[in-house]
Design a protein around this motif. Structure first.
Motif, PDB file in Angstrom:
ATOM      1  N   LYS A  39       0.839  -1.207   0.000  1.00  0.00           N
ATOM      2  CA  LYS A  39       0.000   0.000   0.000  1.00  0.00           C
ATOM      3  C   LYS A  39       0.868   1.248   0.000  1.00  0.00           C
ATOM      4  N   ILE A  40       1.964   1.201   0.760  1.00  0.00           N
ATOM      5  CA  ILE A  40       2.846   2.365   0.834  1.00  0.00           C
ATOM      6  C   ILE A  40       3.528   2.585  -0.512  1.00  0.00           C
ATOM      7  N   PHE A  41       3.980   1.493  -1.126  1.00  0.00           N
ATOM      8  CA  PHE A  41       4.598   1.623  -2.443  1.00  0.00           C
ATOM      9  C   PHE A  41       3.604   2.189  -3.453  1.00  0.00           C
ATOM     10  N   SER A  42       2.348   1.723  -3.394  1.00  0.00           N
ATOM     11  CA  SER A  42       1.405   2.208  -4.413  1.00  0.00           C
ATOM     12  C   SER A  42       0.995   3.646  -4.116  1.00  0.00           C
TER      13      SER A  42
ATOM     14  N   PHE B 281       2.545   9.501  -6.776  1.00  0.00           N
ATOM     15  CA  PHE B 281       3.284  10.761  -6.927  1.00  0.00           C
ATOM     16  C   PHE B 281       4.639  10.552  -7.623  1.00  0.00           C
ATOM     17  N   GLY B 282       4.806   9.373  -8.205  1.00  0.00           N
ATOM     18  CA  GLY B 282       6.051   9.086  -8.917  1.00  0.00           C
ATOM     19  C   GLY B 282       7.244   8.862  -7.988  1.00  0.00           C
TER      20      GLY B 282
ATOM     21  N   ASN C 133      -0.375  17.891  -5.790  1.00  0.00           N
ATOM     22  CA  ASN C 133      -0.066  17.941  -7.227  1.00  0.00           C
ATOM     23  C   ASN C 133       0.582  16.613  -7.630  1.00  0.00           C
ATOM     24  N   ASP C 134       1.194  16.563  -8.790  1.00  0.00           N
ATOM     25  CA  ASP C 134       1.737  15.294  -9.290  1.00  0.00           C
ATOM     26  C   ASP C 134       2.857  14.746  -8.431  1.00  0.00           C
ATOM     27  N   SER C 135       3.522  15.622  -7.661  1.00  0.00           N
ATOM     28  CA  SER C 135       4.642  15.104  -6.873  1.00  0.00           C
ATOM     29  C   SER C 135       4.411  15.155  -5.370  1.00  0.00           C
ATOM     30  N   GLY C 136       3.168  15.366  -4.957  1.00  0.00           N
ATOM     31  CA  GLY C 136       2.870  15.298  -3.530  1.00  0.00           C
ATOM     32  C   GLY C 136       2.112  16.515  -3.047  1.00  0.00           C
ATOM     33  N   ILE C 137       2.358  16.831  -1.772  1.00  0.00           N
ATOM     34  CA  ILE C 137       1.662  17.956  -1.134  1.00  0.00           C
ATOM     35  C   ILE C 137       2.441  19.249  -1.369  1.00  0.00           C
TER      36      ILE C 137
END
Ligand SMILES: Nc1ncnc2c1ncn2[C@@H]1O[C@H](COP(=O)(O)OP(=O)(O)O)[C@@H](O)[C@H]1O
Ligand SMILES: [Mg+2]
Length: 245
Positions: A64-67, A72-73, A237-241
């Protein structure tokens, strides 16, 4: 003073450029406010800069953590392979020595960052905190040796909480300690004490306002540095918070 970049765009500006190294920061919020993502992002971006980190979870599986990271790539697995990250999924049936286990993992990769997800769950499971002995000793023998347990459930005492956070401070890492907040309470954490025992407090909130949902972050406390205590909107956004001005 050495400061640690949080890896959350906009957050360092609120705390004078970064978290003073070695502090324990409570990351408090109700369910779904972004505590887990914020903590992982702190470790992920730190690891990319060569700062190893340990992520301790009592709640989620590694998959779950990996997914979640994949969304966020974030290549969390790749960082683990390089010893820049260690994701430790705690077996809650065998939790008594968890602080000693965390310490060993920190030493193994020379971690400078730690995220504990969550302090609340850890304390609710009951944790031994002066853990320097083998796993083979029974509970009664440990008590005879004067080794203290945090009590199970919600009757963890003030002394227990200060002692556990004191043990975490001894790790020397800059740490995010995730804390579950009660809905609508006057205290920041559900245990009402962690916010006093930690060096810093970041509070995450979801506001409902005329049918709109707004996510907010505020830095409530950060020992040794000036803070901007405003309520800042946060976005994914695409890379996180990211925190918006
Ligand atoms: N890419 C995304 N865009 C928007 N919201 C997201 C995204 N990824 C996760 N979320 C939101 O973040 C929430 C979960 O954040 P999480 O860090 O797990 O919260 P917490 O640990 O505080 O319970 C989810 O409820 C989801 O709504
Ligand atoms: Mg979470």
């Amino acid at each position: 003073m050495e400061r640690v970049n949080t890896g959350i765009p906009g957050l360092d500006n609120l705390i004078g450029g970064g978290i003073p190294a070695g502090l324990s920061v409570l990351v408090a919020g109700t369910c779904g406010t972004g505590k887990t993502i914020l903590s992982l992002q702190f470790l992920y971006n730190g690891a990319l800069e060569g700062d190893p980190g340990v992520y301790v979870t009592f709640e989620e599986s590694k998959d779950k953590i990996f997914s979640q990271g994949g969304e966020f790539g974030w290549d969390l697995k790749g960082l683990e392979d390089k010893n820049l990250l260690d994701i430790y999924v705690v077996d809650t049936d065998d939790i008594d020595d968890v602080l000693a286990d965390i310490k060993r993992r920190i030493e193994k990769i020379n971690a400078r960052r730690l995220a504990l997800d969550s302090l609340t769950t850890m304390m609710e499971h009951g944790v031994i905190y002066r853990s320097k002995i083998s796993k083979d000793l029974g509970r009664r023998e440990r008590e005879k040796l004067g080794l203290r347990f945090a009590s199970k459930g919600f009757d963890v005492t003030r002394k227990d909480i200060y002692a556990i956070i004191g043990e975490i401070n001894k790790f020397g890492t800059t740490s995010f300690l995730v804390s579950e907040a009660g809905e609508g309470g006057e205290y920041i954490s559900r245990d009402t004490i962690s916010e006093f025992a930690c060096d810093g407090v970041i509070q995450l909130k979801i506001n409902e306002f005329g049918g709109e949902i707004e996510r907010l972050l505020s830095v409530r406390k950060m020992r040794g540095t000036k803070i901007n205590i405003s309520l800042s909107p946060i976005k994914f956004n695409d890379s996180g918070i990211v925190i918006e001005e």
